[in-house]
Design an enzyme around this catalytic site. Structure first.
Site, mmCIF file in Angstrom:
data_model
loop_
_atom_site.group_PDB
_atom_site.id
_atom_site.type_symbol
_atom_site.label_atom_id
_atom_site.label_comp_id
_atom_site.label_asym_id
_atom_site.label_seq_id
_atom_site.Cartn_x
_atom_site.Cartn_y
_atom_site.Cartn_z
ATOM 1 N N LYS A 177 0.844 -1.200 0.000
ATOM 2 C CA LYS A 177 0.000 0.000 0.000
ATOM 3 C C LYS A 177 0.882 1.254 0.000
ATOM 4 O O LYS A 177 0.647 2.203 -0.763
ATOM 5 C CB LYS A 177 -0.947 -0.012 1.211
ATOM 6 N N ASP A 220 -11.005 3.039 3.669
ATOM 7 C CA ASP A 220 -11.290 1.603 3.585
ATOM 8 C C ASP A 220 -12.797 1.344 3.474
ATOM 9 O O ASP A 220 -13.223 0.251 3.116
ATOM 10 C CB ASP A 220 -10.781 0.889 4.852
ATOM 11 N N GLN A 278 -4.796 -1.425 9.443
ATOM 12 C CA GLN A 278 -4.717 -2.748 8.824
ATOM 13 C C GLN A 278 -5.342 -3.797 9.752
ATOM 14 O O GLN A 278 -5.055 -3.832 10.951
ATOM 15 C CB GLN A 278 -3.244 -3.097 8.521
HETATM 16 N N1 GUN Z 1 -7.126 -6.813 5.935
HETATM 17 C C1 GUN Z 1 -7.465 -7.552 4.869
HETATM 18 N N2 GUN Z 1 -7.945 -6.771 3.880
HETATM 19 C C2 GUN Z 1 -7.915 -5.505 4.339
HETATM 20 C C3 GUN Z 1 -8.280 -4.256 3.784
HETATM 21 O O1 GUN Z 1 -8.752 -4.125 2.642
HETATM 22 N N3 GUN Z 1 -8.090 -3.179 4.585
HETATM 23 C C4 GUN Z 1 -7.592 -3.293 5.842
HETATM 24 N N4 GUN Z 1 -7.455 -2.183 6.553
HETATM 25 N N5 GUN Z 1 -7.243 -4.435 6.379
HETATM 26 C C5 GUN Z 1 -7.401 -5.529 5.629
#
Ligand code: GUN
Length: 285
Positions: free
Chosen positions: A53, A120, A97
């Protein structure tokens, strides 16, 4: 007949190029898009996702801030950081996350994020807005799937769509987006009595289960669009999806590979939401 491959890397590269142009224009006007990422604990998969990311931001000209906390971090410290980032006008997106360590209440952490910065799309208010067709940040993975379907002009109105998996991150928002686009949607899960009955009549089949190679060719309707959201690591270290690609591609009309399918699109949509948030913020000033 062998299915056509829906290449998420190629579509991502195109969309990220457009996003980089938007980010550069915003930066030139004094608002560089900025994403803050919070990572708690040492889950190796999460560390890889966060690294990707941050790298995606850098390449698109989006500023990123990374805050790392140990496994035994205090929830109050993380909530304090979120409050600080909420109040910082230079930060346009905040991402925590998941998964969080067990002693965290995930819901209260996600809901501490300002809905204007919830790139998100996990805050309950954004989920509610999405369900009512109001403007909202849309969760990145299902949003990426919709972009992939759009790029191939897949007809959704009246289509039978079957989603396997009912998670808050993928299955539920995926079902909402497909419903809003006019598909007739069935959500299957571990309690579904006859899974094959449903999957075999799907024009569009989305697998978001978390089990390697779970969906086999005999579960797919000839000519169907098969979207594989799974990312599983096999004992030999290789990545594979929730779909048994080899058998499914002989039956499907269009199929996403793993890796190189939905995965890169998830990060692309995160970048898109961050740029969108920065744009909204620039319009306010
Ligand atoms: N864990 C697995 N997929 C995601 C996601 O798209 N965003 C976040 N913040 N955590 C995750």
């Amino acid at each position: 007949m062998t299915a056509r491959i829906l290449d998420g890397n190629a579509l991502s590269a195109k969309l990220r190029g457009e996003l980089a142009e938007k980010a550069a224009a915003l930066t030139a006007r004094g608002t560089q898009p900025c994403l803050a990422v919070i990572l708690v604990g040492g889950d190796p998969a999460s560390a890889v996702y966060v690294r990707n990311k941050v790298a995606g931001c850098e390449k698109a000209g989006i500023k990123s801030l990374k805050f790392e906390y140990p496994q035994d971090a205090s929830p109050a410290d993380v909530l304090g950081k979120i409050a600080e980032l909420n109040a910082d006008p230079a930060v346009h997106g905040i991402l925590v996350q998941l998964p969080l360590p067990k002693h965290f209440d995930e819901k209260s952490v996600l809901e501490a994020i300002s809905i204007q910065k919830d790139v998100d799309g996990f805050h309950a208010e954004n989920v509610g807005r999405l369900s009512q067709g109001q403007e909202a940040f849309v969760p990145c993975t299902p949003n990426g799937v919709m972009e992939m379907l759009k790029s191939e002009n897949v007809s959704l109105r009246g289509a039978e769509a079957v989603v396997i998996g009912r998670s808050n991150i993928v299955g539920k928002p995926m079902a909402m987006l497909l419903t809003a686009a006019g598909a007739t949607v069935t959500v299957c899960h571990s309690g579904t009595r006859d899974l094959n009955f449903h999957t075999r009549r799907a024009d569009i089949l989305v697998a978001a289960i978390g089990k390697p190679k779970f969906v086999t060719g005999d579960m797919v309707m000839p000519g169907a669009v098969v979207i594989d959201v799974g990312i599983n690591r096999l004992p030999d270290g290789k990545l594979c999806g929730d779909v048994d690609f080899e058998s499914a591609k002989e039956v499907a009309g269009l199929i996403t590979p793993v890796p190189g399918g939905v995965g890169p699109m998830t990060i692309t949509m995160l970048l898109a939401n961050t740029v969108e948030s920065a744009q909204r913020s620039a319009q306010k000033t």
